[in-house]
Design a protein around this motif. Structure first.
Motif, PDB file in Angstrom:
ATOM      1  N   ALA A 104      61.832   5.669  26.401  1.00 16.76           N
ATOM      2  CA  ALA A 104      62.257   4.772  27.480  1.00 16.76           C
ATOM      3  C   ALA A 104      61.759   3.354  27.226  1.00 16.76           C
ATOM      4  CB  ALA A 104      61.742   5.280  28.827  1.00 16.76           C
ATOM      5  N   LEU A 122      60.688  12.363  25.716  1.00 21.51           N
ATOM      6  CA  LEU A 122      59.411  12.493  26.437  1.00 21.51           C
ATOM      7  C   LEU A 122      58.749  11.123  26.544  1.00 21.51           C
ATOM      8  CD1 LEU A 122      57.054  14.288  27.571  1.00 21.51           C
ATOM      9  CD2 LEU A 122      56.113  14.204  25.248  1.00 21.51           C
ATOM     10  N   LEU A 179      55.979   8.744  29.113  1.00 22.17           N
ATOM     11  CA  LEU A 179      55.057   8.715  30.257  1.00 22.17           C
ATOM     12  C   LEU A 179      55.512   7.734  31.332  1.00 22.17           C
ATOM     13  CD1 LEU A 179      52.361   9.820  31.314  1.00 22.17           C
ATOM     14  CD2 LEU A 179      51.195   8.035  29.999  1.00 22.17           C
ATOM     15  N   SER A 197      58.271  -4.256  10.553  1.00 21.38           N
ATOM     16  CA  SER A 197      57.910  -5.608  10.986  1.00 21.38           C
ATOM     17  C   SER A 197      58.360  -5.836  12.433  1.00 21.38           C
ATOM     18  CB  SER A 197      58.564  -6.629  10.049  1.00 21.38           C
ATOM     19  OG  SER A 197      59.967  -6.480  10.124  1.00 21.38           O
TER      20      SER A 197
HETATM   21  P1  NAD Z   1      57.071  -0.241  24.031  1.00 22.78           P
HETATM   22  O1  NAD Z   1      55.721  -0.637  24.516  1.00 22.78           O
HETATM   23  O2  NAD Z   1      58.267  -1.032  24.459  1.00 22.78           O
HETATM   24  O3  NAD Z   1      57.377   1.284  24.420  1.00 22.78           O
HETATM   25  C1  NAD Z   1      56.404   2.293  24.317  1.00 22.78           C
HETATM   26  C2  NAD Z   1      56.919   3.489  25.121  1.00 22.78           C
HETATM   27  O4  NAD Z   1      55.954   4.551  24.979  1.00 22.78           O
HETATM   28  C3  NAD Z   1      57.063   3.214  26.621  1.00 22.78           C
HETATM   29  O5  NAD Z   1      58.286   3.710  27.070  1.00 22.78           O
HETATM   30  C4  NAD Z   1      55.890   3.974  27.237  1.00 22.78           C
HETATM   31  O6  NAD Z   1      56.152   4.425  28.554  1.00 22.78           O
HETATM   32  C5  NAD Z   1      55.725   5.116  26.261  1.00 22.78           C
HETATM   33  N1  NAD Z   1      54.367   5.689  26.262  1.00 22.78           N
HETATM   34  C6  NAD Z   1      53.187   5.020  26.201  1.00 22.78           C
HETATM   35  N2  NAD Z   1      52.165   5.888  26.208  1.00 22.78           N
HETATM   36  C7  NAD Z   1      52.707   7.127  26.241  1.00 22.78           C
HETATM   37  C8  NAD Z   1      52.153   8.441  26.234  1.00 22.78           C
HETATM   38  N3  NAD Z   1      50.832   8.646  26.221  1.00 22.78           N
HETATM   39  N4  NAD Z   1      53.004   9.493  26.277  1.00 22.78           N
HETATM   40  C9  NAD Z   1      54.346   9.306  26.308  1.00 22.78           C
HETATM   41  N5  NAD Z   1      54.918   8.079  26.312  1.00 22.78           N
HETATM   42  C10 NAD Z   1      54.110   7.008  26.271  1.00 22.78           C
HETATM   43  O7  NAD Z   1      56.937  -0.201  22.451  1.00 22.78           O
HETATM   44  P2  NAD Z   1      58.006  -0.537  21.330  1.00 22.78           P
HETATM   45  O8  NAD Z   1      57.956  -1.982  21.044  1.00 22.78           O
HETATM   46  O9  NAD Z   1      59.279   0.097  21.689  1.00 22.78           O
HETATM   47  O10 NAD Z   1      57.331   0.212  20.092  1.00 22.78           O
HETATM   48  C11 NAD Z   1      57.610   1.587  19.845  1.00 22.78           C
HETATM   49  C12 NAD Z   1      56.799   2.035  18.633  1.00 22.78           C
HETATM   50  O11 NAD Z   1      57.147   1.230  17.507  1.00 22.78           O
HETATM   51  C13 NAD Z   1      55.293   1.863  18.808  1.00 22.78           C
HETATM   52  O12 NAD Z   1      54.670   2.955  18.193  1.00 22.78           O
HETATM   53  C14 NAD Z   1      54.969   0.579  18.058  1.00 22.78           C
HETATM   54  O13 NAD Z   1      53.661   0.603  17.558  1.00 22.78           O
HETATM   55  C15 NAD Z   1      55.989   0.630  16.955  1.00 22.78           C
HETATM   56  N6  NAD Z   1      56.423  -0.677  16.410  1.00 22.78           N
HETATM   57  C16 NAD Z   1      56.856  -1.663  17.258  1.00 22.78           C
HETATM   58  C17 NAD Z   1      57.336  -2.868  16.707  1.00 22.78           C
HETATM   59  C18 NAD Z   1      57.842  -3.982  17.582  1.00 22.78           C
HETATM   60  O14 NAD Z   1      58.122  -5.078  17.086  1.00 22.78           O
HETATM   61  N7  NAD Z   1      57.997  -3.781  18.896  1.00 22.78           N
HETATM   62  C19 NAD Z   1      57.343  -3.040  15.323  1.00 22.78           C
HETATM   63  C20 NAD Z   1      56.876  -2.006  14.501  1.00 22.78           C
HETATM   64  C21 NAD Z   1      56.441  -0.822  15.064  1.00 22.78           C
END
Ligand code: NAD
Ligand code: DAU
Length: 354
Positions: A8, A30, A32, A186
């Motif tokens: 989400a 899944l 949170l 990235s």
């Molecule tokens: P985000 O913060 O937008 O989304 C994270 C999601 O994880 C949220 O929906 C949140 O509710 C859920 N979440 C958090 N803790 C949880 C738990 N304990 N159990 C279940 N759900 C949980 O993050 P994003 O930007 O979409 O990043 C997603 C993944 O990609 C992360 O692992 C991040 O490290 C990685 N990433 C992000 C980027 C970027 O530029 N945004 C780049 C490289 C890697």
């Protein structure tokens, strides 16, 4: 079917939508629903029986075991994490808990499930861990881009917690044989990006007539990738990646922050002219730098291109135009996510600024 965690959030919701646009294979999602999780990102899937949403924690072993038992997914794609560097500086505890401890509990539950699969299902099962280029640390201007062999040198509580999770995933492969894949990507941008991050914050603040807070001298470099390209890379790694391998994903698109902000202002000047006719560039404000701010990230994405034939489709020009168009067309989404707790974060984080 597949199990997606964090579906989400920003990248996870784009991934689920793209997956179901291209395949009829069902998704258990899944999440949170922390402040970053938003079911509004998935409203187009309401009533779609291929999407099963479960609100829950990747650290809840009982819940994970029962979901795995009930749905028998052939793969897990783990997006769930705390993801914002500035929040990790203000409060690292949630990052340690979610990104390290809860990922460990998830791996344990997955290991038990995988151990009990029939040998054929064991062979085809995959656990794909979504990680970041930030685990590699910071580059100087002329250093070569990060390859998969670059040493881990994380500098923020966020990147240290992601590095720890990467190491756990690696260890579960080497020690227990769990068929894992890890991707290190990235900076992403695109629809559903929570407006605490640079690009959506700048778009939302510009439209609201607020200052555009550029940290330090604005010369820090990030390597930007349109989120849909990240999703296509993950699908490719899931399909064809070699078990136990790491794949760097990037857009070959390095830009200093100040250039990103100026591009956004210039495009907004064309697409949504300010009422007073002036440029959004006038809203740019230099503010105190982020502590420990990494100077430059750059991904060498040649391994995934060479071995799996993946490359990004969008240029920065095409991707940022799509992104701005999405934010202009989705003002309700913006209003819904920028109320309540979001306001408190912005006030607390930027309060010391002029
Ligand atoms: P985000 O913060 O937008 O989304 C994270 C999601 O994880 C949220 O929906 C949140 O509710 C859920 N979440 C958090 N803790 C949880 C738990 N304990 N159990 C279940 N759900 C949980 O993050 P994003 O930007 O979409 O990043 C997603 C993944 O990609 C992360 O692992 C991040 O490290 C990685 N990433 C992000 C980027 C970027 O530029 N945004 C780049 C490289 C890697
Ligand atoms: O590199 C991948 C990482 O990219 C992901 O792992 C993280 O989850 C994601 O949040 C992102 O981290 P960054 O710290 O690079 O992203 P952020 O959007 O917070 O900042 C991008 C750059 O812009 C960074 O150099 C800090 C700067 N910045 C950010 C904000 C929020 C500003 O100058 N002003 C700001 O107000």
């Amino acid at each position: 079917m597949i199990l997606v965690t964090g579906g989400a959030g920003f990248i996870g919701s784009n991934f689920v939508l793209d997956w179901l646009a291209q395949s009829d294979e069902a998704v258990i999602n899944l999440d949170l629903l922390t402040y970053a999780g938003n079911l509004e990102n998935l409203t187009s899937l309401l009533g779609d029986t291929r999407h099963i949403f479960v609100q829950g924690n990747i650290g809840d072993s009982t819940l994970i075991a029962s979901l795995l038992q009930q749905h028998q997914p052939r793969a897990i794609i783990n997006f769930a994490a705390e993801s914002h560097v500035d929040r990790s500086i203000h409060g690292p505890a949630d990052f340690i808990q979610t990104n390290i401890v809860s990922t460990f509990h998830l791996l344990e539950a997955v290991r038990t499930y995988w151990d009990n699969l029939h040998v054929d299902a064991q062979t085809t099962f995959r656990f794909l861990h979504v990680s970041t280029d930030e685990v590699y640390g910071s580059l100087t201007k002329n250093e070569p881009a990060f390859t998969e062999a670059h040493p881990y040198q994380p500098n923020s509580p966020y990147s240290a917690s992601k590095a720890a999770s990467d190491h756990l995933v690696r260890a579960y492969h080497h020690t227990y044989g769990l068929p894992v894949l890890t991707t290190n990507c990235s900076n992403n941008y695109g629809p559903h990006h929570f407006p605490e991050k640079l690009i959506p914050l700048m778009i939302v603040n510009a439209l609201a007539g607020k200052p555009l807070p550029v940290y330090g001298d604005g010369q820090q470099i990030r390597d930007w990738l349109y989120v849909k390209d990240h999703c296509s890379a993950i699908r490719r790694v899931l399909d064809a990646g070699t078990v136990g391998e790491v794949y760097n994903i990037g857009g070959w698109n390095e830009k200093p922050n100040i250039e990103i902000v100026r591009i956004i202002c210039t495009l907004l000047d064309q697409l949504h002219t300010r009422a007073d006719g002036k440029s959004y560039n006038e809203q740019i404000t230099y503010v105190t730098d982020r502590p420990g701010h990494d100077r430059r990230y750059a991904i060498d994405a040649s391994k995934i291109a060479r071995e799996l034939g993946w490359k990004p489709i969008e240029t920065f020009d095409s991707g940022i135009r799509k992104t701005i168009a999405w934010y202009l067309a989705n003002q309700d989404w913006v209003s819904n996510v920028t109320s309540g707790a979001y306001k408190n974060w912005i006030e607390q984080h930027y309060k010391a600024q002029p």
